[in-house]
Each structure stands twice: as structure tokens, then as C-alpha cells.
Scaffold this motif. Structure first.
Motif, PDB file in Angstrom:
ATOM      1  N   PRO A 174       0.830  -1.207   0.000  1.00  0.00           N
ATOM      2  CA  PRO A 174       0.000   0.000   0.000  1.00  0.00           C
ATOM      3  C   PRO A 174       0.865   1.256   0.000  1.00  0.00           C
ATOM      4  CG  PRO A 174      -0.791  -1.572   1.622  1.00  0.00           C
ATOM      5  CD  PRO A 174       0.517  -2.105   1.115  1.00  0.00           C
ATOM      6  N   GLY A 175       0.494   2.217  -0.830  1.00  0.00           N
ATOM      7  CA  GLY A 175       1.239   3.467  -0.912  1.00  0.00           C
ATOM      8  C   GLY A 175       2.289   3.490  -2.007  1.00  0.00           C
ATOM      9  N   VAL A 176       2.596   2.338  -2.615  1.00  0.00           N
ATOM     10  CA  VAL A 176       3.550   2.283  -3.721  1.00  0.00           C
ATOM     11  C   VAL A 176       2.747   2.309  -5.023  1.00  0.00           C
ATOM     12  CG1 VAL A 176       5.318   0.907  -4.876  1.00  0.00           C
ATOM     13  CG2 VAL A 176       5.262   1.017  -2.391  1.00  0.00           C
ATOM     14  N   VAL A 177       3.122   3.194  -5.940  1.00  0.00           N
ATOM     15  CA  VAL A 177       2.379   3.318  -7.192  1.00  0.00           C
ATOM     16  C   VAL A 177       2.453   2.036  -8.012  1.00  0.00           C
ATOM     17  CG1 VAL A 177       2.701   5.819  -7.337  1.00  0.00           C
ATOM     18  CG2 VAL A 177       4.305   4.315  -8.476  1.00  0.00           C
ATOM     19  N   ASP A 178       1.401   1.791  -8.789  1.00  0.00           N
ATOM     20  CA  ASP A 178       1.379   0.655  -9.703  1.00  0.00           C
ATOM     21  C   ASP A 178       2.127   1.018 -10.978  1.00  0.00           C
ATOM     22  OD1 ASP A 178      -0.179  -0.973  -8.061  1.00  0.00           O
ATOM     23  OD2 ASP A 178      -2.057  -0.237  -8.916  1.00  0.00           O
ATOM     24  N   ALA A 179       2.877   0.062 -11.503  1.00  0.00           N
ATOM     25  CA  ALA A 179       3.533   0.222 -12.798  1.00  0.00           C
ATOM     26  C   ALA A 179       2.670  -0.487 -13.825  1.00  0.00           C
ATOM     27  CB  ALA A 179       4.940  -0.382 -12.759  1.00  0.00           C
ATOM     28  N   TYR A 180       2.143   0.265 -14.788  1.00  0.00           N
ATOM     29  CA  TYR A 180       1.219  -0.294 -15.768  1.00  0.00           C
ATOM     30  C   TYR A 180       1.916  -0.924 -16.961  1.00  0.00           C
ATOM     31  CZ  TYR A 180      -2.394   2.506 -13.393  1.00  0.00           C
ATOM     32  OH  TYR A 180      -3.241   3.054 -12.477  1.00  0.00           O
ATOM     33  N   ALA A 181       2.970  -0.272 -17.464  1.00  0.00           N
ATOM     34  CA  ALA A 181       3.592  -0.769 -18.693  1.00  0.00           C
ATOM     35  C   ALA A 181       4.986  -0.186 -18.856  1.00  0.00           C
ATOM     36  CB  ALA A 181       2.740  -0.401 -19.904  1.00  0.00           C
ATOM     37  N   LEU A 182       5.781  -0.893 -19.634  1.00  0.00           N
ATOM     38  CA  LEU A 182       7.080  -0.396 -20.077  1.00  0.00           C
ATOM     39  C   LEU A 182       7.056  -0.488 -21.588  1.00  0.00           C
ATOM     40  CD1 LEU A 182       9.983   0.539 -19.326  1.00  0.00           C
ATOM     41  CD2 LEU A 182      10.645  -1.858 -19.493  1.00  0.00           C
ATOM     42  N   LEU A 183       7.281   0.618 -22.249  1.00  0.00           N
ATOM     43  CA  LEU A 183       7.232   0.583 -23.706  1.00  0.00           C
ATOM     44  C   LEU A 183       8.376   1.359 -24.294  1.00  0.00           C
ATOM     45  CD1 LEU A 183       5.804   3.541 -24.801  1.00  0.00           C
ATOM     46  CD2 LEU A 183       3.945   2.483 -23.560  1.00  0.00           C
ATOM     47  N   ARG A 184       8.599   1.094 -25.552  1.00  0.00           N
ATOM     48  CA  ARG A 184       9.635   1.816 -26.297  1.00  0.00           C
ATOM     49  C   ARG A 184       8.902   2.727 -27.264  1.00  0.00           C
ATOM     50  NH1 ARG A 184      14.900   1.396 -26.962  1.00  0.00           N
ATOM     51  NH2 ARG A 184      15.037  -0.580 -25.893  1.00  0.00           N
ATOM     52  N   ASP A 185       9.185   4.012 -27.181  1.00  0.00           N
ATOM     53  CA  ASP A 185       8.618   4.980 -28.102  1.00  0.00           C
ATOM     54  C   ASP A 185       9.771   5.582 -28.873  1.00  0.00           C
ATOM     55  OD1 ASP A 185       6.006   6.441 -28.778  1.00  0.00           O
ATOM     56  OD2 ASP A 185       7.467   8.063 -28.541  1.00  0.00           O
ATOM     57  N   GLN A 186       9.807   5.304 -30.145  1.00  0.00           N
ATOM     58  CA  GLN A 186      10.936   5.634 -30.992  1.00  0.00           C
ATOM     59  C   GLN A 186      12.149   4.922 -30.411  1.00  0.00           C
ATOM     60  OE1 GLN A 186      10.802   9.915 -31.212  1.00  0.00           O
ATOM     61  NE2 GLN A 186       8.812   9.867 -32.189  1.00  0.00           N
ATOM     62  N   GLU A 187      13.146   5.623 -29.932  1.00  0.00           N
ATOM     63  CA  GLU A 187      14.338   4.961 -29.381  1.00  0.00           C
ATOM     64  C   GLU A 187      14.448   5.103 -27.874  1.00  0.00           C
ATOM     65  OE1 GLU A 187      16.278   2.919 -31.028  1.00  0.00           O
ATOM     66  OE2 GLU A 187      15.059   3.312 -32.784  1.00  0.00           O
ATOM     67  N   SER A 188      13.421   5.637 -27.223  1.00  0.00           N
ATOM     68  CA  SER A 188      13.483   5.864 -25.791  1.00  0.00           C
ATOM     69  C   SER A 188      12.574   4.899 -25.043  1.00  0.00           C
ATOM     70  CB  SER A 188      13.068   7.303 -25.483  1.00  0.00           C
ATOM     71  OG  SER A 188      13.281   7.595 -24.139  1.00  0.00           O
ATOM     72  N   LEU A 189      12.927   4.577 -23.802  1.00  0.00           N
ATOM     73  CA  LEU A 189      12.089   3.734 -22.954  1.00  0.00           C
ATOM     74  C   LEU A 189      11.182   4.615 -22.105  1.00  0.00           C
ATOM     75  CD1 LEU A 189      14.681   1.104 -21.735  1.00  0.00           C
ATOM     76  CD2 LEU A 189      12.746   0.704 -23.258  1.00  0.00           C
ATOM     77  N   VAL A 190       9.936   4.167 -21.942  1.00  0.00           N
ATOM     78  CA  VAL A 190       8.942   4.922 -21.196  1.00  0.00           C
ATOM     79  C   VAL A 190       8.256   3.985 -20.219  1.00  0.00           C
ATOM     80  CG1 VAL A 190       6.864   6.340 -21.340  1.00  0.00           C
ATOM     81  CG2 VAL A 190       8.530   6.384 -23.216  1.00  0.00           C
ATOM     82  N   MET A 191       8.247   4.363 -18.938  1.00  0.00           N
ATOM     83  CA  MET A 191       7.550   3.608 -17.908  1.00  0.00           C
ATOM     84  C   MET A 191       6.226   4.323 -17.638  1.00  0.00           C
ATOM     85  SD  MET A 191       9.004   2.552 -14.122  1.00  0.00           S
ATOM     86  CE  MET A 191      10.671   2.536 -14.758  1.00  0.00           C
ATOM     87  N   ILE A 192       5.125   3.579 -17.717  1.00  0.00           N
ATOM     88  CA  ILE A 192       3.805   4.136 -17.471  1.00  0.00           C
ATOM     89  C   ILE A 192       3.401   3.746 -16.049  1.00  0.00           C
ATOM     90  CG2 ILE A 192       1.421   4.308 -18.264  1.00  0.00           C
ATOM     91  CD1 ILE A 192       3.584   5.152 -20.356  1.00  0.00           C
ATOM     92  N   LEU A 193       3.148   4.750 -15.215  1.00  0.00           N
ATOM     93  CA  LEU A 193       2.881   4.537 -13.798  1.00  0.00           C
ATOM     94  C   LEU A 193       1.522   5.114 -13.413  1.00  0.00           C
ATOM     95  CD1 LEU A 193       6.374   5.776 -12.634  1.00  0.00           C
ATOM     96  CD2 LEU A 193       5.632   3.401 -12.694  1.00  0.00           C
ATOM     97  N   GLU A 194       1.007   4.610 -12.308  1.00  0.00           N
ATOM     98  CA  GLU A 194      -0.228   5.131 -11.746  1.00  0.00           C
ATOM     99  C   GLU A 194      -0.058   6.598 -11.363  1.00  0.00           C
ATOM    100  OE1 GLU A 194      -2.931   4.181  -7.781  1.00  0.00           O
ATOM    101  OE2 GLU A 194      -0.890   3.431  -7.878  1.00  0.00           O
ATOM    102  N   ASP A 195      -1.059   7.395 -11.653  1.00  0.00           N
ATOM    103  CA  ASP A 195      -1.069   8.786 -11.201  1.00  0.00           C
ATOM    104  C   ASP A 195      -2.013   8.876 -10.013  1.00  0.00           C
ATOM    105  OD1 ASP A 195      -1.148  11.479 -10.738  1.00  0.00           O
ATOM    106  OD2 ASP A 195      -1.766  12.026 -12.764  1.00  0.00           O
ATOM    107  N   PHE A 196      -1.460   9.055  -8.834  1.00  0.00           N
ATOM    108  CA  PHE A 196      -2.273   9.125  -7.625  1.00  0.00           C
ATOM    109  C   PHE A 196      -2.625  10.568  -7.274  1.00  0.00           C
ATOM    110  CE2 PHE A 196       2.124   9.119  -6.310  1.00  0.00           C
ATOM    111  CZ  PHE A 196       2.193  10.155  -5.404  1.00  0.00           C
ATOM    112  N   GLY A 197      -2.222  11.517  -8.133  1.00  0.00           N
ATOM    113  CA  GLY A 197      -2.597  12.902  -7.940  1.00  0.00           C
ATOM    114  C   GLY A 197      -1.614  13.742  -7.148  1.00  0.00           C
ATOM    115  N   GLY A 198      -0.526  13.168  -6.710  1.00  0.00           N
ATOM    116  CA  GLY A 198       0.460  13.917  -5.918  1.00  0.00           C
ATOM    117  C   GLY A 198       1.391  14.736  -6.778  1.00  0.00           C
ATOM    118  N   ASP A 199       2.246  15.518  -6.125  1.00  0.00           N
ATOM    119  CA  ASP A 199       3.227  16.331  -6.829  1.00  0.00           C
ATOM    120  C   ASP A 199       4.612  15.761  -6.670  1.00  0.00           C
ATOM    121  OD1 ASP A 199       1.486  18.209  -7.880  1.00  0.00           O
ATOM    122  OD2 ASP A 199       1.495  19.356  -6.019  1.00  0.00           O
TER     123      ASP A 199
END
Length: 89
Positions: free
Chosen positions: A64-89
Motif C-alpha cells: 500500500p502506498g507504492v504506485v502501480d507500474a502499468y507498462a514499459l514501452l519503447r517509443d521511438q528509441e526511448s524507454l517509457v515507464m507508465i505509472l499510476e497517477d495518484f494525484g500527488g506532486d
């Protein structure tokens, strides 16, 4: 601002020496997400492996309290981690 296929970036939240972090939306269902993007356009194999390990560790945490990691993808030549947005800054 960067563009990532299937995601709409809204605001940059943070920049480190290695990555950029953005708040955005998944276009298909308007799901709010945080995108962590490697800064290097062509990351070294070591940096790519480090980023992939970070994703795997985060994805496998069920604390509890750790964001969920939804996906890891490659966009063009860079890696992108898609994470839960819990609304914090």
C-alpha cells in the motif's frame, strides 16, 4: 513538449540527470498516468537494463502506498515507464 504515442502529456513534474517525469493521460480511455522517460534518446544497454529492472521491481511490489507500474514501452528509441497517477506532486 515530448510526444509519446497513445498518451497526451500535460505537464513536466520533474527532471533528473537520467529521466524526465510527466503527468499525462492515456488517450484510449482518458486514464491519468505518470510517464517516466529515459532522457537518453539512445540509452546504453546498461542504462536500459537498469530502467527495465526498476520497472520490474515496481511492478512486482504490492505494498500500500507504492504506485502501480502499468507498462514499459519503447517509443521511438526511448524507454517509457507508465505509472499510476495518484494525484500527488
Amino acid at each position: 513538449m515530448l510526444t509519446i504515442s497513445a498518451y497526451r502529456l500535460v505537464a513536466q513534474l520533474y527532471e533528473s540527470a537520467n529521466s524526465l517525469i510527466y503527468r499525462g493521460w492515456r488517450v484510449s480511455d482518458e486514464q491519468p498516468v505518470v510517464l517516466k522517460i529515459l532522457k537518453d534518446t539512445y540509452p546504453t544497454p546498461e542504462r536500459s537494463a537498469w530502467f527495465k529492472r526498476e520497472y520490474e521491481v515496481t511492478r512486482n511490489l504490492t505494498i500500500p502506498g507504492v504506485v502501480d507500474a502499468y507498462a514499459l514501452l519503447r517509443d521511438q528509441e526511448s524507454l517509457v515507464m507508465i505509472l499510476e497517477d495518484f494525484g500527488g506532486d
